[in-house]
Design a protein around this motif. Sequence first.
Motif, PDB file in Angstrom:
ATOM      1  N   THR A 162      52.002  39.884  49.577  1.00  0.00           N
ATOM      2  CA  THR A 162      52.200  38.453  49.725  1.00  0.00           C
ATOM      3  C   THR A 162      52.875  37.878  48.493  1.00  0.00           C
ATOM      4  OG1 THR A 162      50.221  38.294  51.074  1.00  0.00           O
ATOM      5  CG2 THR A 162      51.048  36.249  50.114  1.00  0.00           C
ATOM      6  N   PRO A 163      53.969  37.143  48.655  1.00  0.00           N
ATOM      7  CA  PRO A 163      54.640  36.560  47.496  1.00  0.00           C
ATOM      8  C   PRO A 163      53.739  35.541  46.824  1.00  0.00           C
ATOM      9  CG  PRO A 163      56.036  36.486  49.454  1.00  0.00           C
ATOM     10  CD  PRO A 163      54.662  36.852  49.899  1.00  0.00           C
ATOM     11  N   THR A 164      53.876  35.384  45.526  1.00  0.00           N
ATOM     12  CA  THR A 164      53.117  34.392  44.788  1.00  0.00           C
ATOM     13  C   THR A 164      54.066  33.467  44.068  1.00  0.00           C
ATOM     14  OG1 THR A 164      52.959  35.891  42.910  1.00  0.00           O
ATOM     15  CG2 THR A 164      51.118  35.882  44.454  1.00  0.00           C
ATOM     16  N   LEU A 206      67.936  42.698  44.140  1.00  0.00           N
ATOM     17  CA  LEU A 206      67.344  43.265  45.357  1.00  0.00           C
ATOM     18  C   LEU A 206      67.413  44.789  45.351  1.00  0.00           C
ATOM     19  CD1 LEU A 206      68.814  40.807  48.007  1.00  0.00           C
ATOM     20  CD2 LEU A 206      66.487  40.837  47.114  1.00  0.00           C
ATOM     21  N   ASP A 244      60.075  43.722  36.447  1.00  0.00           N
ATOM     22  CA  ASP A 244      59.591  43.640  37.820  1.00  0.00           C
ATOM     23  C   ASP A 244      60.592  42.808  38.623  1.00  0.00           C
ATOM     24  OD1 ASP A 244      58.281  42.896  40.232  1.00  0.00           O
ATOM     25  OD2 ASP A 244      56.328  43.195  39.298  1.00  0.00           O
ATOM     26  N   LEU A 245      61.223  43.430  39.614  1.00  0.00           N
ATOM     27  CA  LEU A 245      62.246  42.728  40.389  1.00  0.00           C
ATOM     28  C   LEU A 245      61.681  41.524  41.121  1.00  0.00           C
ATOM     29  CD1 LEU A 245      64.449  45.576  41.936  1.00  0.00           C
ATOM     30  CD2 LEU A 245      64.730  44.334  39.785  1.00  0.00           C
ATOM     31  N   ARG A 246      60.432  41.602  41.568  1.00  0.00           N
ATOM     32  CA  ARG A 246      59.848  40.479  42.309  1.00  0.00           C
ATOM     33  C   ARG A 246      59.759  39.235  41.432  1.00  0.00           C
ATOM     34  NH1 ARG A 246      54.466  43.401  43.966  1.00  0.00           N
ATOM     35  NH2 ARG A 246      54.804  44.010  41.791  1.00  0.00           N
ATOM     36  N   ASP A 247      59.369  39.417  40.169  1.00  0.00           N
ATOM     37  CA  ASP A 247      59.299  38.275  39.264  1.00  0.00           C
ATOM     38  C   ASP A 247      60.684  37.704  39.002  1.00  0.00           C
ATOM     39  OD1 ASP A 247      56.572  38.505  39.082  1.00  0.00           O
ATOM     40  OD2 ASP A 247      56.598  39.621  37.194  1.00  0.00           O
ATOM     41  N   ARG A 282      63.407  37.895  40.897  1.00  0.00           N
ATOM     42  CA  ARG A 282      63.990  37.263  42.090  1.00  0.00           C
ATOM     43  C   ARG A 282      63.491  35.842  42.286  1.00  0.00           C
ATOM     44  NH1 ARG A 282      63.482  42.572  44.603  1.00  0.00           N
ATOM     45  NH2 ARG A 282      61.479  41.974  45.485  1.00  0.00           N
ATOM     46  N   ALA A 283      62.320  35.532  41.743  1.00  0.00           N
ATOM     47  CA  ALA A 283      61.772  34.181  41.898  1.00  0.00           C
ATOM     48  C   ALA A 283      62.637  33.132  41.227  1.00  0.00           C
ATOM     49  CB  ALA A 283      60.346  34.123  41.339  1.00  0.00           C
ATOM     50  N   ASN A 294      58.780  31.593  47.295  1.00  0.00           N
ATOM     51  CA  ASN A 294      59.655  32.706  47.678  1.00  0.00           C
ATOM     52  C   ASN A 294      59.132  33.384  48.940  1.00  0.00           C
ATOM     53  OD1 ASN A 294      61.930  34.327  47.388  1.00  0.00           O
ATOM     54  ND2 ASN A 294      60.860  35.852  46.147  1.00  0.00           N
ATOM     55  N   SER A 295      58.769  32.573  49.917  1.00  0.00           N
ATOM     56  CA  SER A 295      58.188  33.080  51.158  1.00  0.00           C
ATOM     57  C   SER A 295      58.819  32.365  52.342  1.00  0.00           C
ATOM     58  CB  SER A 295      56.668  32.860  51.165  1.00  0.00           C
ATOM     59  OG  SER A 295      56.359  31.475  51.032  1.00  0.00           O
TER      60      SER A 295
END
Length: 288
Positions: free
Chosen positions: A2-4, A78, A97-100, A102-103, A130-131
């Motif tokens: 789950t995105p945060t 990505l 961390d790519l997720r951080d 990309r935010a 980011n959801s």
Amino acid sequence: MTPTPPTTTPPDHPTATPTGHPALPTSPVLHTADVTVVRDGRPILEEVTLTVRPGEHWALLGANGAGKSTLLSLCGALTHPTHGTVEVLGRRLGTVDLRDLRAYVGHVNPRHPLRSPLRVREVVLTGLTNSLEPLPRWSSTIEQQEQADRLIALLGLAHRADARWPTLSQGERGRTLIARSLMPRPRLVLLDEPATGLDLAGRERLLDSLDTLRAAHPALATVLVTHHLEELPAGTTHALLLRDGRVLASGAVGDVLTSDRISKCFDHPIRLERTEGRWSVRAARRSR
């Protein structure tokens, strides 16, 4: 997973000076150096170098299969390159961390896979998390709601703020997604063929909105992918031409977008004209 919502300051985000005014960053927001991407033993990109600085607005142009979408996925943190280096907002892919990361990069995809009948304001607010959908047990602050309303108004959608996603035209959806991409206050926004599916009037409203956005956020950098030169906003400052995964030309838009180079890029004789900042093309006759 789950995105945060982002909880830290964006990488290299402008900080306040002693006078209280933001100090605009001068370092590149994006830099690829000799990037190569290989898939199934076949090179998709070969030795591509690109540097995007604050306030620059780049167009990535090329025929279908030239490698535009692959390059954009690297710009948006990505995917990783097979060879070479990619730095987004000063952070090198492979070390963060790519997720951080990309935010803090706005990404506008007209194929946004939303199925719920969310209102425009709700869609825009999902840019903070980011959801696709509003996250359970997360609620926006009054300040965030006011920011969403300002962006909705900037994109010319104030009268549609409560309209639901299924009732929006394709152009209204595109402008909603641009507002959504701006919620985390990114320094870089990526636009993946944003005029896809738009009629002439819808396209022009979208391009007008992009030029309004650039005037309102002078430090913002954008990268727009298309293979239609008529879809380039007047505010485009730079261009990169891709052919078969390689850079054919890169630099200031006036130097790169010429009839000869566009003809070579698309492997067809093309006459290119520019009027009041906008481009038009027509096919030229092949020599016999």
